[in-house]
Design a protein around this motif. Structure first.
Motif, short mmCIF file in Angstrom:
data_model
loop_
_atom_site.label_atom_id
_atom_site.label_comp_id
_atom_site.label_asym_id
_atom_site.label_seq_id
_atom_site.Cartn_x
_atom_site.Cartn_y
_atom_site.Cartn_z
N THR A 185 0.84 -1.21 0.00
CA THR A 185 0.00 0.00 0.00
C THR A 185 0.87 1.26 0.00
O THR A 185 0.65 2.19 -0.77
N GLU A 186 1.89 1.26 0.88
CA GLU A 186 2.78 2.44 0.96
C GLU A 186 3.49 2.64 -0.38
O GLU A 186 3.65 3.76 -0.84
N LEU A 187 3.92 1.55 -1.00
CA LEU A 187 4.64 1.67 -2.28
C LEU A 187 3.73 2.20 -3.38
O LEU A 187 4.21 2.74 -4.38
N ALA A 188 2.41 2.01 -3.19
CA ALA A 188 1.46 2.56 -4.17
C ALA A 188 0.97 3.94 -3.70
O ALA A 188 -0.05 4.43 -4.19
N TYR A 189 1.67 4.54 -2.72
CA TYR A 189 1.37 5.88 -2.19
C TYR A 189 0.01 5.96 -1.51
O TYR A 189 -0.61 7.01 -1.44
N GLY A 190 -0.46 4.81 -1.02
CA GLY A 190 -1.69 4.79 -0.25
C GLY A 190 -1.37 4.77 1.24
O GLY A 190 -0.20 4.80 1.64
N LYS A 191 -2.43 4.70 2.05
CA LYS A 191 -2.24 4.66 3.50
C LYS A 191 -2.89 3.39 4.04
O LYS A 191 -4.08 3.16 3.80
N ALA A 192 -2.09 2.59 4.75
CA ALA A 192 -2.61 1.33 5.30
C ALA A 192 -3.35 1.61 6.60
O ALA A 192 -2.82 2.27 7.49
N VAL A 193 -4.59 1.11 6.71
CA VAL A 193 -5.38 1.29 7.94
C VAL A 193 -5.69 -0.09 8.50
O VAL A 193 -6.43 -0.87 7.88
N PRO A 194 -5.09 -0.43 9.66
CA PRO A 194 -5.33 -1.78 10.19
C PRO A 194 -6.73 -1.94 10.77
O PRO A 194 -7.27 -1.03 11.40
N LEU A 195 -7.32 -3.12 10.54
CA LEU A 195 -8.60 -3.49 11.17
C LEU A 195 -8.28 -4.63 12.13
O LEU A 195 -7.68 -5.62 11.71
#
Ligand code: PLP
Length: 401
Positions: free
Chosen positions: A133-143
């Motif tokens: 996700t980070e490499l795709a410039y997104g933000k990881a949100v843990p559930l």
């Protein structure tokens, strides 16, 4: 900062090294270790699959294939999914062959995310989703998932974490590291939220063939979900083919087309030898796959009973080939437990926090190991737990005096 580090992209610098790798580096330095660490089948790829590859090489199959993968393989994947899940994916437009599910995860994230978009990731889970996700410039949100709910993703947890930036939900079931599954009823609970909030789903179904006393349910089969789901699967686990590097992604033609745009400039195609072997696996490999699954089930029962007899709380996993016992009774953290077990008893397991913060207090044991090794590992874990429990009791006694 070392002399060259300033040349490395900030995004890459911020990605932590895999907790699993760190642990395996420790294991590699030792001899006589029983490993319940590595998440890979201990079976060699069935002979007829290897043989198909030899013959293909003899016939000169050494070239590139179409970017999407060999048409015969896409056709076999389409038929396989139709007979297993009742889903029809058009082999010409809705299926692409990837370099393992690993590439499928990467392509799906890169094709779906705009910078800053949020990806909802149940935890604990496989180590590549958050860095991907980070490499795709997104933000990881843990559930968070918990032993109390057999590590299922609940509707409440999903609803609580959605924001206007949420774009993708990853569904990693059957789950690595917990062995938890989501039944059709569990998935149905999530559907209206997913549709209302206009989320896309990346469903990593790499362990879907490895279920015990339960039938795998894919969210793509539920009402309104077919077009919203990118279904990923591959050959590594079910057919014992980790080294061949073949997986597949199925979804709406627009999404497969977008993923293929990235794939054609990066991987070009999955290796042809692996694709030929994968065709053979789908045409003739299912009986052998079922035998391997029966074997895993036998080992699963033994290890779950063994860990419970030792006194470790252990929920019954119904998928994949992992058990995820709690080690809280020993008073040790996941990392302390795994490091000391390796040090004192030469058994390798993976600390649960390597799969996200909510894995703290647990360890992952992979039972794709020989029965002899599983039994010997259980003896050693028992000795270890007995020692640490009595140490803890002594310390508690001293503290109360
Ligand atoms: N997804 C999950 C949940 C896994 O556990 C693994 C490997 O352990 C992968 C994907 C990667 O699989 P592949 O070998 O197909 O790249």
């Amino acid at each position: 900062m070392s002399s060259m580090e300033r040349y490395i992209s900030k995004t890459v610098q911020h990605i932590p090294p895999s907790g699993i790798r760190k642990f395996f580096d420790l294991v590699a330095q030792r001899e006589g270790v029983i490993s319940l660490g590595v998440g890979e089948p201990d079976f060699v790829t069935p002979w007829h699959i290897r043989e198909a590859c030899f013959y293909a090489l003899e016939r000169g199959y050494t070239m590139y294939t179409s970017n999407l993968g060999m048409p015969e393989l896409r056709q076999e994947i389409s038929s396989y999914l139709q007979r297993r899940l009742g889903l029809y994916y058009d082999p010409a437009t809705s299926i692409m062959v990837t370099v393992g599910v690993s590439e499928g995860v990467d392509l799906a994230l890169r094709a779906l995310l705009n910078p800053g978009d949020e990806v909802l990731i149940p935890e604990p889970s496989y180590v590549s989703y958050a860095p991907g996700t980070e490499l795709a410039y997104g933000k990881a949100v843990p559930l968070r998932t918990s032993a109390r709910h057999e590590f299922r993703l609940t509707r409440d947890e999903l609803a609580a974490r959605i924001t206007p930036r949420s774009r993708v939900l990853i569904l990693p079931f059957p789950n690595n590291p917990t062995g938890g599954i989501m039944t059709r009823e569990d998935l149905l609970e999530l559907v209206d939220i997913i549709v209302d909030r206009d989320l896309m789903v990346i469903s990593d179904e790499i362990y879907s063939e490895l279920t015990y006393g339960a039938t795998h349910a894919s969210i793509a089969t539920l009402p309104g979900m077919f077009e919203r789901t990118v279904l990923l699967n591959g050959f590594s686990k079910a057919f014992a083919m980790t080294g061949w590097r073949v997986g597949y992604a199925c979804g709406h033609p627009d999404i497969i087309n977008a993923m293929n745009k990235i794939h054609q400039y990066t991987m070009l195609c999955a290796p042809i030898m692996g694709q030929v072997a994968a065709i053979e696996a789908l045409r003739h490999g299912e009986p052998e796959m079922r035998r391997m699954v029966e074997d895993y089930d036998h080992r699963r029962r033994i290890i779950v009973k063994g860990l419970r007899d030792i006194g470790l709380d252990c929920f019954e996993p119904r998928g994949a080939f992992y058990v995820f016992p709690s080690v809280q009774a020993t008073g040790l953290s996941s990392e302390e437990f795994a490091e000391r077990l390796l040090e004192e008893e030469q058994v390798a397991v993976v600390p649960g926090n390597a799969f996200g913060a909510s894995g703290e207090g647990f360890i992952r044991c992979c039972y794709a190991a020989s029965l002899h090794n599983i039994e010997e590992a259980l003896n050693r874990i028992e000795r270890f737990v007995r020692r640490h429990r009595s140490g803890q009791a002594r310390a508690a006694g001293a503290g109360s005096r």
